[in-house]
Design an enzyme around this catalytic site. Structure first.
Site, PDB file in Angstrom:
ATOM      1  N   GLY B  54      -3.351 -28.957 -26.240  1.00 14.96           N
ATOM      2  CA  GLY B  54      -3.530 -28.423 -27.579  1.00 14.96           C
ATOM      3  C   GLY B  54      -2.701 -27.169 -27.771  1.00 14.96           C
ATOM      4  O   GLY B  54      -2.442 -26.427 -26.822  1.00 14.96           O
ATOM      5  N   SER B  55      -2.268 -26.929 -29.012  1.00 10.28           N
ATOM      6  CA  SER B  55      -1.595 -25.667 -29.313  1.00 10.28           C
ATOM      7  C   SER B  55      -2.640 -24.567 -29.454  1.00 10.28           C
ATOM      8  O   SER B  55      -3.839 -24.812 -29.414  1.00 10.28           O
ATOM      9  CB  SER B  55      -0.767 -25.808 -30.594  1.00 10.28           C
ATOM     10  OG  SER B  55       0.284 -26.725 -30.390  1.00 10.28           O
ATOM     11  N   GLY B  56      -2.163 -23.323 -29.593  1.00  8.28           N
ATOM     12  CA  GLY B  56      -3.066 -22.188 -29.706  1.00  8.28           C
ATOM     13  C   GLY B  56      -3.204 -21.419 -28.408  1.00  8.28           C
ATOM     14  O   GLY B  56      -3.953 -20.444 -28.350  1.00  8.28           O
ATOM     15  N   HIS B  57      -2.477 -21.864 -27.363  1.00 10.08           N
ATOM     16  CA  HIS B  57      -2.529 -21.193 -26.058  1.00 10.08           C
ATOM     17  C   HIS B  57      -1.198 -20.557 -25.699  1.00 10.08           C
ATOM     18  O   HIS B  57      -0.943 -20.259 -24.535  1.00 10.08           O
ATOM     19  CB  HIS B  57      -2.910 -22.202 -24.972  1.00 10.08           C
ATOM     20  CG  HIS B  57      -4.160 -22.968 -25.232  1.00 10.08           C
ATOM     21  ND1 HIS B  57      -5.373 -22.340 -25.392  1.00 10.08           N
ATOM     22  CD2 HIS B  57      -4.396 -24.300 -25.393  1.00 10.08           C
ATOM     23  CE1 HIS B  57      -6.308 -23.266 -25.615  1.00 10.08           C
ATOM     24  NE2 HIS B  57      -5.734 -24.456 -25.627  1.00 10.08           N
ATOM     25  N   LYS B 105      -4.287 -30.265 -17.767  1.00  9.81           N
ATOM     26  CA  LYS B 105      -5.505 -29.473 -17.648  1.00  9.81           C
ATOM     27  C   LYS B 105      -6.713 -30.400 -17.803  1.00  9.81           C
ATOM     28  O   LYS B 105      -6.690 -31.333 -18.616  1.00  9.81           O
ATOM     29  CB  LYS B 105      -5.539 -28.387 -18.722  1.00  9.81           C
ATOM     30  CG  LYS B 105      -4.352 -27.428 -18.645  1.00  9.81           C
ATOM     31  CD  LYS B 105      -4.508 -26.205 -19.531  1.00  9.81           C
ATOM     32  CE  LYS B 105      -4.662 -26.498 -21.011  1.00  9.81           C
ATOM     33  NZ  LYS B 105      -3.551 -27.279 -21.611  1.00  9.81           N
ATOM     34  N   ASP B 110      -7.059 -34.772 -22.878  1.00  8.35           N
ATOM     35  CA  ASP B 110      -5.764 -34.590 -22.210  1.00  8.35           C
ATOM     36  C   ASP B 110      -5.616 -35.579 -21.058  1.00  8.35           C
ATOM     37  O   ASP B 110      -4.581 -36.245 -20.917  1.00  8.35           O
ATOM     38  CB  ASP B 110      -5.628 -33.167 -21.641  1.00  8.35           C
ATOM     39  CG  ASP B 110      -5.484 -32.101 -22.719  1.00  8.35           C
ATOM     40  OD1 ASP B 110      -6.092 -32.266 -23.786  1.00  8.35           O
ATOM     41  OD2 ASP B 110      -4.771 -31.123 -22.490  1.00  8.35           O
ATOM     42  N   HIS B 220     -11.089 -22.668 -25.509  1.00 10.61           N
ATOM     43  CA  HIS B 220     -11.262 -23.107 -26.895  1.00 10.61           C
ATOM     44  C   HIS B 220     -12.501 -22.470 -27.498  1.00 10.61           C
ATOM     45  O   HIS B 220     -13.017 -22.921 -28.512  1.00 10.61           O
ATOM     46  CB  HIS B 220     -11.392 -24.625 -26.961  1.00 10.61           C
ATOM     47  CG  HIS B 220     -10.375 -25.339 -26.146  1.00 10.61           C
ATOM     48  ND1 HIS B 220     -10.633 -25.799 -24.877  1.00 10.61           N
ATOM     49  CD2 HIS B 220      -9.077 -25.617 -26.403  1.00 10.61           C
ATOM     50  CE1 HIS B 220      -9.529 -26.348 -24.389  1.00 10.61           C
ATOM     51  NE2 HIS B 220      -8.571 -26.251 -25.284  1.00 10.61           N
TER      52      HIS B 220
END
Lengths: 334, 334
Positions: B54-57, B105, B110, B220
């Site tokens: 996921g993006s945001g990391h 991860k 994922d 998250h």
């Protein structure tokens, strides 16, 4: 106030302990005087570069100490100028016989204390000290802590470029001229979505209601040009770039170094969104991007927001920018 | 919601435009599939490394693409797994004839989507794909999105170390073994002072009242172990390190890589305060620090907080860590 700190009065000392532990060898920290030295300072025959200022802007300045950049950085209390004795000790500690350059952001206290230290050094040891003051912020003419424009993002770029020139063995007069050229060719403007909280104060420096942002904010939360409703990134990029492009002709010449800087509380994903908009505006404006820098390099504690800096560069400046640097905050080529 | 974005639904696409503009040459971006490729991918004869999530990391994972680290990273929507077709395209795009390592991860989506993509690749082209799953978070056994432990900070270190091994020309089986060793020898735990806000949701993921913090939080915003009153940094460091040190004997062996990571909204000055406390505890515990990393490398949007990761290292791992790397997020030696 929610912060990862111990006692609010120990923040600077504790952070310096952390830097010492994280960067042994690379850095040597004088905890009593709160000075971050390059591990091998003084470097004989090299112009010494000293900067410093209030803490709370990390990695600036302590994180820019190392081969290819600064020889020493003086850490003041949060948002408070270092005292002359600190700057004196830093200057003497980096004196390798080729003179010392002071890189000073244009805030009244910083300018005064670096000047006093330079006079003390010259009186004591005859060391030649030249100061270059940065004043690249187009947002306001005078401000809370400033006569004239404030020194902001260009300072980071100047420390890198002058550091590379000093590392090449260029003499003090030439390094100082180069530093003045960098300052003259750079312009910046910032904005905030939120305030920051100075640890000793325990409450936000200013109020910024949900739905509003401050355009032209200073790195200590000083007021900017105006409060406006929160807008999309592409409009924010316009609000920051329009005054920058109006202030200096960035279209003439070889190109620019475009720098999107986070203020401490803004994540990288948002800085890249901003950089996309900045790059699009520059392309439409006929400004060529020679180099870019995206990240949080000159922060205002946990303030959410960003600043944009443009620096006109020629081949020499680009080569100096690309030259090896090894500091905690900027590193490449080594 | 105060963010430097345009439309909430465009954040990932806009950030990838920004990365493309900021890193021409170094990176090549497949905007349709939302894949960040190393500019010269595929590198013939080299094991290809693919990660994503996921993006945001950010900078994880796209910011870790480049020589000496990843060959490609798949960007999902914010906090959402990339789809199998993305991973398939990334894997094919980095296939230089020596097989491909997937670094995943441990989150259910994922793991499933990387597995599906691996099956598709093998069926289509016969390319050998090996997956290594990271699960280093000691905070909770199972969680909102996980069977077993979550994959967190070790992923960054693993991508660097496995990337260096692949760059040296080591074969797939050896790179995969090394990656498993890194995961087995690393442990992490995080904490949050504030929530983050997913752009599409528009409101904080969870409520965390003034005066409270979440110990063991996920990247998250998944619940951790407990809510406790905000404490001094030295107590927070104890709360994070105690379960890590209890889970694996870090005192035996050559030393550790100690990694203090910011979650996106925490400024560097606070991370150094945390690192000072982490280093002090490790010294008291008889754990030798061989290398350190302090900064925001695996973030949770603008969440304020940090995580601590320890990785047991031997000489080979230290040499691979020190090997040259050139990515937007980690760079040295080149």
């Amino acid at each position: 106030m929610k912060k990862l700190i111990n006692n609010p009065s120990d923040v600077v000392a504790d952070a310096l302990r952390g830097m010492a532990a994280a960067h042994p060898g690379l850095l040597r920290i004088d905890h009593e005087n709160r000075i971050v030295f390059r591990g091998d300072a003084p470097v004989q025959g090299k112009v010494g570069l000293v900067s410093g200022g209030g803490s709370g802007h990390e990695p600036m300045h302590g994180g820019f100490v190392g081969p290819g950049m600064l020889d020493a950085a003086c850490a003041g209390e949060v948002f408070t100028s270092p005292v002359p004795d600190q700057v004196l000790a830093a200057t003497q500690g980096v004196d390798g016989g080729a003179g010392v350059l002071h890189i000073v952001k244009n805030y009244t206290g910083d300018v005064m204390n670096f000047e006093m230290a330079a006079e003390m050094v010259t009186a004591e040891s005859g060391t030649e000290v030249v100061a270059v003051v940065t004043d690249d912020d187009v947002a306001v003419q005078d401000s809370l802590y400033t006569a004239g424009r404030r020194g902001v993002g260009v300072t980071v770029l100047l420390e890198k470029i002058a550091g590379a020139a000093a590392e090449q063995g260029r003499p003090l007069a030439e390094v100082a001229d180069l530093a003045r050229t960098v300052n003259a060719n750079g312009r910046s403007m910032g904005m905030a979505l939120t305030s920051c909280t100075v640890p000793a104060a325990g409450k936000p420096t200013f109020d910024l209601p949900e739905g509003e942002m401050e355009i032209g904010v200073g790195i200590h939360g000083e007021p900017g040009r105006r409060r406006v409703p929160v807008a999309p990134a592409r409009e924010i990029a316009e609000m920051l770039l329009e005054p920058i492009l109006a202030d200096l002709d960035f279209g003439a010449g070889d190109g620019v170094l475009a720098f999107v800087n986070g203020l401490g509380g803004t994540p990288l994903i948002e800085l890249y969104v901003m950089y996309a908009e900045v790059a699009a505006i520059l392309e439409r404006s006929g400004v060529t991007v020679a180099r870019s820098l995206v990240g949080s390099y000159m922060t205002s504690l946990e303030m959410a927001g960003c600043s944009v800096t443009l620096l006109k560069v020629d081949d020499d400046l680009v080569r100096l920018w690309d030259a090896p640097v090894r500091t905690p905050g900027l590193r490449w080529g080594v």
